[in-house]
Each structure stands twice: as structure tokens, then as C-alpha cells.
Design an enzyme around this catalytic site. Structure first.
Site, short mmCIF file in Angstrom:
data_model
loop_
_atom_site.label_atom_id
_atom_site.label_comp_id
_atom_site.label_asym_id
_atom_site.label_seq_id
_atom_site.Cartn_x
_atom_site.Cartn_y
_atom_site.Cartn_z
N TRP A 74 -33.58 6.81 2.75
CA TRP A 74 -33.33 8.18 2.75
C TRP A 74 -34.35 8.58 1.65
O TRP A 74 -34.14 8.20 0.50
CB TRP A 74 -32.03 8.71 2.28
CG TRP A 74 -31.80 10.24 2.54
CD1 TRP A 74 -31.75 10.90 3.62
CD2 TRP A 74 -31.39 11.20 1.26
NE1 TRP A 74 -31.39 12.30 3.30
CE2 TRP A 74 -31.33 12.49 1.80
CE3 TRP A 74 -31.76 10.86 0.17
CZ2 TRP A 74 -31.27 13.50 1.29
CZ3 TRP A 74 -31.69 11.99 -0.64
CH2 TRP A 74 -31.59 13.09 -0.38
N GLU A 494 -15.63 25.17 6.61
CA GLU A 494 -15.91 23.99 7.24
C GLU A 494 -16.63 23.84 8.41
O GLU A 494 -17.37 23.25 9.15
CB GLU A 494 -14.45 23.13 7.19
CG GLU A 494 -14.64 21.66 8.15
CD GLU A 494 -15.73 20.58 7.32
OE1 GLU A 494 -16.22 21.05 6.17
OE2 GLU A 494 -15.83 19.62 8.11
N HIS A 517 -16.80 43.70 2.47
CA HIS A 517 -17.71 43.70 1.18
C HIS A 517 -19.08 43.43 1.18
O HIS A 517 -19.67 43.05 0.13
CB HIS A 517 -16.89 43.10 0.07
CG HIS A 517 -15.51 43.43 -0.39
ND1 HIS A 517 -15.29 44.74 -0.87
CD2 HIS A 517 -14.18 43.03 0.16
CE1 HIS A 517 -13.97 44.91 -0.85
NE2 HIS A 517 -13.25 43.92 -0.24
#
Ligand code: AGP
Length: 621
Positions: A74, A494, A517
Site C-alpha cells: 500500500w 456507517e 440546518h
């Protein structure tokens, strides 16, 4: 991140290394490589991309050798290509090395080595380290000592495996802050090395978990020799590791992620086994028994405050844990991103309990957060999946979630396992503190024990097919909004994370009432809103939020309690879940969201188990 594998013994190393890399590919899949030593003949093969590409490119090549190291990458330093791929070879061609971690002072070291005439082929920090070891060999003949000398100059994290053409009889490994396990073969005649136990367990269950700043010399026919960075020999334990190999295969499913979603009922049974006791004839005999609480009872019961540290999905589980602990135990709980916590100069007092939640047990930020908390006198309580992992070992006590290895990069069964453990913890603590009424304690335990069956019922119903069909209509949607309240708010987060991770579709989770909001400005007929609207005290308020969305031509998919009529009348689509307690509802509401993200990703023809840019275990900052 990155996965490393090593082997030394009488067998051919190559098949063991390739098989091992496939099991570790969840740790990174930017490139893969292998180095094989046959007597003094060193062969190194590396390819950009996945292990299968490396394996195919090795066909017909010289793969002989009973000593080898391998790596799946990675990328951190340098783009993913075959030059930056590991193993890296030292200037003279004598040493080859694989590495997981980051050498933070690699720039300075590289300059110093360049001044001494060393040349570098790659952009990696790893090549700097292998050259540094070779340079140390100009001052000692002993390779292990050269490794020790080089590692003493390094700042950062590493798990390394090194082979030396001059010494084909030994394999040298070392670690600091990145995981490394040594598997001990029969009669110490062979040794296996892995970033975790998964590539080793089919060969031996005897393992040595290397501690930080230790170097091991592995030589068949001899016991492993382990040294500190002060070059002192140190004692170690050989542990028996029990890992179910069937957990490492897809078991007939097309992807690990969908298998792991379907594994959840059994995983929760495993998680509760020996901990949750239910008497079906007399509810008042129900109880929970967690040995972790028994051993640290006083400190836990006297905790004035708890701080949960975690990342990603584990952080979402932590948000649910906060609600459970505050409601059942009346202890204030803060939930912090481990990455922010460690640099925030946090107020930690000796009476505090820090709960670290981590599937892999190797997340660098979470590990650093608990190290900081420990220095400040907090009790560290681990909620971890990977047995023997760094976070498990760095905790004073804790509870394993016991859901088996999670291979899919998108976490599913670990989330429900973590929520299950946090529920058990809150129940037992609340009961012992007297803040949770007896009947609520006994009743909730009974309901918790029913969850695996309810999950099974959901997974066996037509729900999956229904979601698959819906997913087809969402394939080209570019934005999603996920809304929930109370225990379902972290589930909304999630669900949104799952979709982002594997479908690459932008999704945001919000507390439903926060929509007005700001996010309400986004609502139009092109952006679906997913409401998690199960029955609880705020149900009517969620219905008002839904009407606000409908009034703006928004499309709604709602997760509802079975038999719901009010939401059905408003939403475009509904998915029903069986009724359960509000405190337990995340364990069920998350499942349709996991399935939705899975099916959208499949419909978009994406690599579900290995989404782009991600790695399963984030062992770098
Ligand atoms: C979840 O799907 C992710 N892959 C990621 O957010 C993960 O939960 C996070 O990196 C934390 O990992 P850990 O639980 O192993 O510490």
C-alpha cells in the site's frame, strides 16, 4: 499498511509466499513482489498491481529456493510501480528486504548514504533502510548486528524481513509499531513470517509475536534468537494460536464482504459465547459475565469518565457505545477520533478509562492514542478483533469481539461485533453500578441473545433481493444523504461510509434533525435520502423530517420496523427489520445498509473487497 510474508525451511518457499500474500492482500494491493534465495542465487520478481499479476508473471521463471520473502504494498513513499515495489535490494546485491511501515527520517539517511556513494533506484524509504544495513556491514561482519545498528538510526515504524546472500541459512526479521508474527514449524525445522497469523496458521499454530524494537534471527534446526535494539538476547513466549481457516475463504460467496455480512449471526453467537447466559424459563436468571470486568472491577466501577478512541467504522461503533454506557451506567463518555486525540493535548486523568476500539488492533492512530493515555495514567480497555494484535497487547484489559478474521476492506461483521461487546460491557457495568434496573438488565440480555436469530431471519428473507433491485436504480446516483436519530445516527454515518468506500459515491450521514440546518439545501429529485426510521421515542419527529424531504421532491428509502404504516405512506421504498429494543436496533438497521452499499458497488462493477486507495489495516499516520 502493506503485508509481508517470509519462509525458511526445507519446502519450496514460492508457493508459501504467494499463498501468504493472497491472504494479506487486504493490507494493500498497489504492487507485489517476492525474493527467493537458492543457495547464494538471489531472484527478485516484482509487479505493479495485485498478487495474481505477480503470480502470472512468475510463470516459467526460476522459482527455486527454501528461503524467501514477499510483500504486498500500500504505497506511501513513491507511486505504485514495479521499481518502488518490494523487495528492495542493497547496492551490492547482497541483501534483499521487505518492509511495512514508514521510516520518517529516510530523507536525511538517504542524503547521508548518497554522500557515501550509495545510489538509489526507487523513491522508497525501504530502499534507504536496506542500504543503511549494508552500510552497517562495513563496520561488522554480523548481519544481525548490522540490522541492530541500522535500526538504532531509524525514526519511524517498521516490520521488516531480510535475506542475505552470504547467509542463506538464516532469515532476519524485526519490528517496531508495525505488526510481525513468527510461526514456528515442527521441531523448529522451518519458520514462517507474516504481518498477521493468517498466512501462517495452515502450517503451524505455534507463534511468536515479536515485541516493539526486537530483532529475530530464524535458523532452521535452532530455536529463534530474539534480541533487543541494545543487542541483548531477550526471552519470548511461543503461543498457540487458534484460527479457523474457513474464515479465510469466501465459502462460495462472490466476495468476502457479502460472506462477512452473512456471517454476522454466527459471529454474534461467537461473540456472546461464554459471556451471555440466558434462562428461557426465568428471565431473572439472565446474566452477563465478562472476565475483563472482573479483573479490573474497582477501576472500572470508579471511572469518573470514559474516553473512546477509534477510527472509521470502529469510531461509529464508539458513538453507539457512548449512548449505551451513558444510558446504562450514567458515566460520561467522550468519543474521539484517535488521530485527533493524540495531537490534541487531551485532558486525561488517572481515574479515566480509555476504551480503544479496533478491528485490526494495528491502527497506528489508535495505538498512539492509547500510548498517550497510558502515560497519563488512564486504564486502557481494548475492544479488538485480531487476537494478539498490538492494541490488544497494549491494553490493560479488554474484550475480544471474536468475529473471526475480517478480510473485506469494508468493515461489516467487526462493526456488529464491536457494538455487541459495547452492549455487554454497558449492561454488566450498569448492573454492577446499580444504575441499570434489574428487570431492564435481565430483559435486555434476553433480547440481545435473540439478535443473531433476528439477523438470520432478515438475511434469509427476500430483503437481499429487494435491496439488489433497488441498488440497480441507484447505480448512477452521485450523492446520497443518510439520516437517523439516537442510536440510529451512528448507523447513518456507517451506512454513508460503506457506500463511499466501495461504491465511490459521495454520501453524508447526519442526525435527521440537523438536516434543516444545512443539508436540506441539497435535496432534489436526484439525491436519494435514506432514513433509518425504526420505532422509538423520536419516530414522529423523523416522520416530520421525511415530509420536509418529500415537500422538496426528494426520493426516500426508509429502514423501518416491520408492520410500519406511517413511513410506508410517505417513503418511495421501505425495508423492514424485525422489532427489537431501541438500544439494540443498530445491530439490525446496519445490515440493509451494508447490503445496499455492496449491491450498488457490484452493480457499478467495482472491486468490492479491494476498493481503490484503501487498505484494511491502517498502520501509518
Ligand atoms: C471501515 O470499513 C474502514 N475500512 C475503516 O474505516 C476502518 O474501520 C478504520 O480504518 C479502523 O480500523 P480498525 O478498526 O482496524 O482500527
Amino acid at each position: 499498511m502493506c503485508g509481508i510474508v517470509g519462509y525458511i525451511g526445507k519446502r519450496e518457499a514460492f508457493p508459501i509466499l504467494i499463498g501468504g500474500l493472497k491472504k494479506l492482500e487486504y493490507r494493500g494491493y498497489d504492487s507485489a513482489g517476492v525474493a527467493l534465495l537458492n543457495d547464494r542465487n538471489l531472484n527478485v520478481y516484482k509487479e505493479k498491481g495485485k498478487v495474481a499479476t505477480l503470480e502470472a508473471s512468475c510463470a516459467g521463471k526460476d522459482l527455486a529456493g527454501g528461503l524467501g520473502i514477499a510483500h504486498t504494498r500500500w504505497a506511501t513513499h513513491g507511486e505504485p510501480n514495479s521499481v518502488n515495489a518490494h523487495p528492495h535490494v542493497s547496492q551490492s546485491g547482497r541483501l534483499a528486504m521487505v518492509h511495512n511501515g514508514i521510516i520518517e527520517n529516510f530523507g536525511t539517511l538517504r542524503e547521508q548514504l548518497q554522500q557515501k556513494g550509495y545510489e538509489f533506484k526507487s523513491e522508497t524509504d525501504t530502499e534507504v533502510l536496506v542500504q543503511l544495513i549494508e552500510f552497517a556491514l562495513t563496520t561488522t561482519d554480523d548481519v544481525k548486528e548490522a540490522v541492530v545498528r541500522a535500526l538504532n538510526k531509524v525514526i519511524g515504524a517498521y516490520a521488516i524481513a531480510l535475506i542475505d546472500r552470504e547467509h542463506p541459512e538464516r532469515l532476519i526479521v524485526a519490528r517496531k509499531s508495525s505488526p510481525l508474527v513468527v510461526g514456528v514449524g515442527e521441531n523448529e525445522g522451518e519458520f514462517f513470517v507474516g504481518s498477521d497469523a493468517s498466512p501462517i496458521v495452515e502450517f503451524t499454530k505455534k507463534m511468536v509475536y515479536l515485541e516493539d524494537e526486537q530483532v529475530a534471527v530464524l535458523q532452521p534446526g535452532k530455536s529463534p534468537e530474539i534480541y533487543s535494539l541494545q543487542n541483548q538476547s531477550v526471552d519470548y513466549d511461543i503461543k498457540e494460536v487458534d484460527l479457523d481457516i474457513s474464515m479465510l475463504t469466501k465459502g462460495g460467496f462472490p466476495h468476502f464482504m457479502i460472506k462477512e455480512i452473512y456471517d454476522q449471526p454466527q459471529c454474534l453467537r461467537d461473540c456472546m459465547r461464554g459471556r451471555v447466559f440466558v434462562d428461557n424459563d426465568n428471565m431473572s436468571n439472565n446474566f452477563i459475565q465478562l472476565s475483563a470486568i472482573r479483573d479490573y472491577k474497582n477501576r472500572l466501577l470508579k471511572a469518573r469518565r470514559m474516553i473512546i478512541v477509534a477510527c472509521g467504522t470502529s469510531w461509529h461503533a464508539g458513538l453507539i457505545g457512548k449512548q449505551l454506557i451513558e444510558q446504562m451506567c450514567r458515566i460520561p463518555v467522550e468519543v474521539a477520533y484517535a488521530s485527533e486525540f493524540r495531537y490534541s493535548n487531551p485532558v486525561i486523568e488517572p481515574g479515566d478509562v480509555v476504551i480503544a476500539i479496533s478491528q485490526s488492533g494495528e491502527t497506528a492512530d489508535t495505538l498512539a492514542a492509547i500510548q498517550l493515555a497510558r502515560e497519563n495514567g488512564a486504564l486502557i480497555f481494548g475492544v479488538v478483533n485480531a487476537v494478539g494484535s498490538s492494541i490488544a497487547r497494549a491494553s490493560d484489559t479488554g474484550i475480544y469481539i471474536h468475529v473471526g478474521p475480517e478480510i473485506g476492506v469494508a468493515s461489516t461483521k467487526a462493526f456488529t461485533g464491536q457494538v455487541c461487546v459495547l452492549t455487554m460491557l454497558a449492561l454488566q457495568l450498569g448492573h454492577e453500578l446499580g444504575s441499570l434496573a434489574d428487570n431492564e438488565y435481565h430483559y435486555t440480555i434476553g433480547k440481545l441473545a435473540e439478535i443473531p436469530e433476528l439477523m438470520e431471519e432478515m438475511l434469509k428473507s427476500k430483503m437481499d433481493d429487494q435491496i439488489k433491485r433497488m441498488a440497480l436504480t441507484f447505480t448512477y446516483v452521485r450523492n446520497f444523504l443518510y439520516l437517523g436519530r439516537g442510536y440510529n445516527y451512528p448507523v447513518a454515518l456507517e451506512g454513508a461510509l460503506k457506500l463511499k468506500e466501495i461504491s465511490y459515491i459521495h454520501a453524508e450521514g447526519y442526525p435527521a434533525a440537523e438536516m434543516k440546518h444545512g443539508p436540506i439545501a441539497l435535496i432534489d429529485s436526484d439525491m436519494p435520502t435514506i432514513f433509518i426510521a425504526t420505532h422509538h421515542q423520536l419516530y414522529q419527529k423523523i416522520i416530520s423530517n421525511m415530509k420536509e424531504v418529500k415537500a422538496r421532491n426528494g426520493k426516500i428509502l426508509a429502514i423501518v420496523t416491520r408492520g410500519d404504516k406511517e413511513v410506508k405512506a410517505i417513503a418511495d421504498n421501505i425495508i423492514e427489520i424485525p422489532p427489537t429494543l431501541n438500544t439494540l436496533v443498530p445491530l439490525l438497521t446496519v445490515i440493509p445498509l451494508q447490503l445496499l452499499s455492496y449491491h450498488v458497488a457490484v452493480a457499478r462493477n467495482l472491486n468490492v473487497d479491494m476498493p481503490r486507495n484503501l487498505a484494511k489495516s491502517v498502520t501509518v499516520e
